[in-house]
Design a protein around this motif. Structure first.
Motif, PDB file in Angstrom:
ATOM      1  N   ALA A 151       0.834  -1.208   0.000  1.00  0.00           N
ATOM      2  CA  ALA A 151       0.000   0.000   0.000  1.00  0.00           C
ATOM      3  C   ALA A 151       0.868   1.257   0.000  1.00  0.00           C
ATOM      4  O   ALA A 151       0.561   2.244  -0.689  1.00  0.00           O
ATOM      5  N   LEU A 152       1.971   1.241   0.760  1.00  0.00           N
ATOM      6  CA  LEU A 152       2.875   2.394   0.790  1.00  0.00           C
ATOM      7  C   LEU A 152       3.521   2.612  -0.574  1.00  0.00           C
ATOM      8  O   LEU A 152       3.643   3.760  -1.037  1.00  0.00           O
ATOM      9  N   ALA A 153       3.946   1.531  -1.209  1.00  0.00           N
ATOM     10  CA  ALA A 153       4.569   1.648  -2.527  1.00  0.00           C
ATOM     11  C   ALA A 153       3.594   2.240  -3.545  1.00  0.00           C
ATOM     12  O   ALA A 153       3.981   3.057  -4.392  1.00  0.00           O
ATOM     13  N   LYS A 154       2.340   1.841  -3.455  1.00  0.00           N
ATOM     14  CA  LYS A 154       1.323   2.382  -4.363  1.00  0.00           C
ATOM     15  C   LYS A 154       1.137   3.878  -4.143  1.00  0.00           C
ATOM     16  O   LYS A 154       1.068   4.657  -5.101  1.00  0.00           O
ATOM     17  N   ALA A 155       1.097   4.290  -2.871  1.00  0.00           N
ATOM     18  CA  ALA A 155       0.923   5.719  -2.572  1.00  0.00           C
ATOM     19  C   ALA A 155       2.122   6.531  -3.064  1.00  0.00           C
ATOM     20  O   ALA A 155       1.958   7.640  -3.611  1.00  0.00           O
ATOM     21  N   ILE A 156       3.315   5.996  -2.899  1.00  0.00           N
ATOM     22  CA  ILE A 156       4.517   6.706  -3.353  1.00  0.00           C
ATOM     23  C   ILE A 156       4.542   6.786  -4.870  1.00  0.00           C
ATOM     24  O   ILE A 156       4.883   7.831  -5.448  1.00  0.00           O
ATOM     25  N   THR A 157       4.185   5.694  -5.537  1.00  0.00           N
ATOM     26  CA  THR A 157       4.183   5.681  -6.999  1.00  0.00           C
ATOM     27  C   THR A 157       3.219   6.722  -7.563  1.00  0.00           C
ATOM     28  O   THR A 157       3.525   7.393  -8.563  1.00  0.00           O
ATOM     29  N   GLU A 158       2.058   6.862  -6.949  1.00  0.00           N
ATOM     30  CA  GLU A 158       1.092   7.867  -7.404  1.00  0.00           C
ATOM     31  C   GLU A 158       1.675   9.267  -7.316  1.00  0.00           C
ATOM     32  O   GLU A 158       1.476  10.092  -8.216  1.00  0.00           O
ATOM     33  N   ARG A 159       2.415   9.542  -6.262  1.00  0.00           N
ATOM     34  CA  ARG A 159       3.018  10.864  -6.100  1.00  0.00           C
ATOM     35  C   ARG A 159       4.187  11.074  -7.059  1.00  0.00           C
ATOM     36  O   ARG A 159       4.422  12.196  -7.530  1.00  0.00           O
ATOM     37  N   LEU A 160       4.905  10.016  -7.368  1.00  0.00           N
ATOM     38  CA  LEU A 160       5.970  10.121  -8.371  1.00  0.00           C
ATOM     39  C   LEU A 160       5.390  10.486  -9.734  1.00  0.00           C
ATOM     40  O   LEU A 160       5.968  11.299 -10.467  1.00  0.00           O
ATOM     41  N   GLN A 161       4.251   9.913 -10.060  1.00  0.00           N
ATOM     42  CA  GLN A 161       3.600  10.233 -11.331  1.00  0.00           C
ATOM     43  C   GLN A 161       3.162  11.694 -11.386  1.00  0.00           C
ATOM     44  O   GLN A 161       3.262  12.347 -12.430  1.00  0.00           O
ATOM     45  N   GLN A 162       2.704  12.198 -10.248  1.00  0.00           N
ATOM     46  CA  GLN A 162       2.339  13.618 -10.195  1.00  0.00           C
ATOM     47  C   GLN A 162       3.577  14.503 -10.343  1.00  0.00           C
ATOM     48  O   GLN A 162       3.522  15.561 -10.986  1.00  0.00           O
ATOM     49  N   MET A 163       4.696  14.063  -9.776  1.00  0.00           N
ATOM     50  CA  MET A 163       5.935  14.828  -9.909  1.00  0.00           C
ATOM     51  C   MET A 163       6.383  14.914 -11.363  1.00  0.00           C
ATOM     52  O   MET A 163       6.854  15.963 -11.815  1.00  0.00           O
ATOM     53  N   VAL A 164       6.239  13.808 -12.094  1.00  0.00           N
ATOM     54  CA  VAL A 164       6.624  13.804 -13.511  1.00  0.00           C
ATOM     55  C   VAL A 164       5.825  14.863 -14.276  1.00  0.00           C
ATOM     56  O   VAL A 164       6.368  15.593 -15.119  1.00  0.00           O
ATOM     57  N   LYS A 165       4.547  14.981 -13.970  1.00  0.00           N
ATOM     58  CA  LYS A 165       3.715  15.995 -14.625  1.00  0.00           C
ATOM     59  C   LYS A 165       4.209  17.399 -14.293  1.00  0.00           C
ATOM     60  O   LYS A 165       4.253  18.279 -15.162  1.00  0.00           O
ATOM     61  N   HIS A 166       4.574  17.624 -13.035  1.00  0.00           N
ATOM     62  CA  HIS A 166       5.072  18.946 -12.650  1.00  0.00           C
ATOM     63  C   HIS A 166       6.402  19.263 -13.327  1.00  0.00           C
ATOM     64  O   HIS A 166       6.658  20.433 -13.682  1.00  0.00           O
ATOM     65  N   LEU A 167       7.250  18.271 -13.524  1.00  0.00           N
ATOM     66  CA  LEU A 167       8.517  18.509 -14.206  1.00  0.00           C
ATOM     67  C   LEU A 167       8.283  18.927 -15.657  1.00  0.00           C
ATOM     68  O   LEU A 167       8.962  19.819 -16.185  1.00  0.00           O
ATOM     69  N   LYS A 168       7.320  18.278 -16.305  1.00  0.00           N
ATOM     70  CA  LYS A 168       6.998  18.664 -17.689  1.00  0.00           C
ATOM     71  C   LYS A 168       6.468  20.091 -17.732  1.00  0.00           C
ATOM     72  O   LYS A 168       6.790  20.855 -18.649  1.00  0.00           O
ATOM     73  N   THR A 169       5.660  20.439 -16.740  1.00  0.00           N
ATOM     74  CA  THR A 169       5.133  21.808 -16.678  1.00  0.00           C
ATOM     75  C   THR A 169       6.253  22.814 -16.504  1.00  0.00           C
ATOM     76  O   THR A 169       6.284  23.876 -17.152  1.00  0.00           O
ATOM     77  N   ALA A 170       7.217  22.484 -15.615  1.00  0.00           N
ATOM     78  CA  ALA A 170       8.320  23.402 -15.343  1.00  0.00           C
ATOM     79  C   ALA A 170       9.149  23.664 -16.602  1.00  0.00           C
ATOM     80  O   ALA A 170       9.620  24.789 -16.829  1.00  0.00           O
ATOM     81  N   LYS A 171       9.331  22.658 -17.443  1.00  0.00           N
ATOM     82  CA  LYS A 171      10.127  22.837 -18.660  1.00  0.00           C
ATOM     83  C   LYS A 171       9.472  23.798 -19.642  1.00  0.00           C
ATOM     84  O   LYS A 171      10.156  24.482 -20.405  1.00  0.00           O
ATOM     85  N   THR A 172       8.147  23.839 -19.620  1.00  0.00           N
ATOM     86  CA  THR A 172       7.444  24.739 -20.539  1.00  0.00           C
ATOM     87  C   THR A 172       7.310  26.151 -19.977  1.00  0.00           C
ATOM     88  O   THR A 172       7.067  27.099 -20.738  1.00  0.00           O
ATOM     89  N   LEU A 173       7.461  26.295 -18.657  1.00  0.00           N
ATOM     90  CA  LEU A 173       7.244  27.607 -18.042  1.00  0.00           C
ATOM     91  C   LEU A 173       8.419  28.557 -18.218  1.00  0.00           C
ATOM     92  O   LEU A 173       8.226  29.774 -18.272  1.00  0.00           O
ATOM     93  N   LEU A 174       9.647  28.015 -18.261  1.00  0.00           N
ATOM     94  CA  LEU A 174      10.817  28.904 -18.290  1.00  0.00           C
ATOM     95  C   LEU A 174      10.827  29.828 -19.509  1.00  0.00           C
ATOM     96  O   LEU A 174      11.017  31.046 -19.349  1.00  0.00           O
TER      97      LEU A 174
END
Length: 287
Positions: A151-174
Motif C-alpha cells: 500500500a505504501l509503494a502504491k501511494a509513493i508511486t502515485e506521487r511520483l507520477q504527479q511529480m513527472v507531470k510537474h517537471l513537464k510543466t516546469a520545462k514549458t514555463l521557463l
C-alpha cells in the motif's frame, strides 16, 4: 517487495499441558530493536529468538510477548508409594533408636521431595512448541508488513507520477517566464521614458536565462524519480535508500524555488516539495 515496519501478529496453541500465545507488535525504527517479555521459566529462549529475528527482519522496534498458561492438573493426589514406604521404614529405624521422639506427622511425609508427584509438562517440549509458534507469528508479521508495504509503494508511486507531470510543466514555463520578464522590462522602460538598447536588452535576457536555467535540477529530479521507482521493486530492505533519495529530491525542489522568476514556477516548486514531504512521511515506515 516493499515492506512496512508497522505490523501486528498473534499466534497461539493449545496442548494437553497448557497453552502458549505470542504477540508481536512492530513500529518504525532506524535499527532493529526487539524487546522480549517472556515467562521466567522460558527466559532461556531469548538468544535463539533474537537470532531468528535477525535472520528475518532488518529494521523496526518490536514488542514480543510470550504468555504461557499451564493446564489445570488433576486435583487428586498422586503418591510415590515406593518412596513413601522407604521414608516410613527409615523413620521406624530412627524410632527404634529414639523411642522418645515425637510421633511421625503424615503431612510432613507429603512434603518429602518426590513423595507427592506432579503432572507438569516436559520443559523441553514447551520450549520447542514456543519456538514453533514464534516462527508462525513471525511469518504472519512479515505477511502483514508486506501488505502494508504494498500500500505504501502504491501511494509513493502515485506521487511520483504527479511529480513527472510537474517537471513537464516546469520545462514549458521557463521560456514563457523569460518572455514575460522581457516584456515587463520594456514596459517599465517605456513608463520611465528611457531608451533601451535592444542589444543590451537581449544580453540581459540571455544572462537571466543562464542564471535561472533549471534543466540540471529537472534532470536530477527525473533521475531520482526513476531510482525510487526501481527501489520500490527491489526485494532488499530499501528504507534507508529511499530516505536519502527524499532528501536529495527536496534539495533539488528548493533550488527550483530559488531560481523561480514567476509565480507559476514558484507554485511548481511548492507542489513538488509537498509531494516529496508526503512521500518522506511514508518512507519513514518502510523497512
Amino acid at each position: 517487495m516493499t515492506a512496512s515496519m508497522t505490523a501486528f501478529a498473534r499466534r497461539e496453541t493449545h496442548q494437553p499441558w497448557g497453552s502458549l500465545s505470542w504477540e508481536i507488535r512492530s513500529v518504525n525504527q532506524r535499527y532493529l530493536e526487539p524487546s522480549f517479555r517472556l515467562p521466567d521459566s522460558l527466559r532461556e529462549l531469548e538468544p535463539a529468538l533474537r537470532q531468528q529475528l535477525r535472520q528475518s527482519l532488518s529494521r523496526g522496534k518490536l514488542d514480543l510477548t510470550l504468555r504461557f498458561y499451564p493446564a489445570q492438573q488433576d486435583k487428586s493426589l498422586q503418591l510415590d508409594t515406593e518412596l513413601l514406604d522407604q521414608v516410613i521404614e527409615a523413620a521406624d529405624q530412627i524410632y527404634a533408636r529414639m523411642p522418645s521422639a515425637a510421633p511421625l506427622d503424615p503431612l510432613k511425609l507429603l512434603q518429602w521431595p518426590g513423595v507427592l508427584q506432579s503432572q507438569e509438562a516436559d520443559h523441553e517440549t514447551v520450549k520447542q512448541v514456543a519456538l514453533q509458534v514464534f516462527n508462525e507469528a513471525l511469518d504472519e508479521l512479515q505477511q502483514h508488513r508486506l501488505r502494508e508495504g504494498e500500500a505504501l509503494a502504491k501511494a509513493i508511486t502515485e506521487r511520483l507520477q504527479q511529480m513527472v507531470k510537474h517537471l513537464k510543466t516546469a520545462k514549458t514555463l521557463l521560456p514563457e517566464a523569460l518572455q514575460k520578464w522581457r516584456e515587463n522590462l520594456l514596459e517599465r522602460a517605456a513608463k520611465l521614458q528611457v531608451d533601451v538598447d535592444p542589444a543590451r536588452l537581449e544580453q540581459e535576457v540571455v544572462l537571466l536565462a543562464q542564471k535561472q536555467d533549471i534543466e540540471e535540477e529537472l534532470d536530477r529530479l527525473a533521475v531520482h524519480i526513476r531510482e525510487v521507482t526501481r527501489a520500490l521493486k527491489s526485494k532488499e530492505p530499501i528504507g534507508r535508500r529511499l530516505d536519502f533519495l527524499m532528501q536529495e529530491m527536496n534539495r533539488e525542489a528548493n533550488t527550483l524555488g530559488s531560481k523561480a522568476i514567476s509565480m507559476d514556477m514558484t507554485q511548481v516548486s511548492v507542489d513538488l516539495k509537498v509531494l516529496i514531504e508526503q512521500m518522506r512521511e511514508q518512507v519513514q515506515n518502510i523497512e
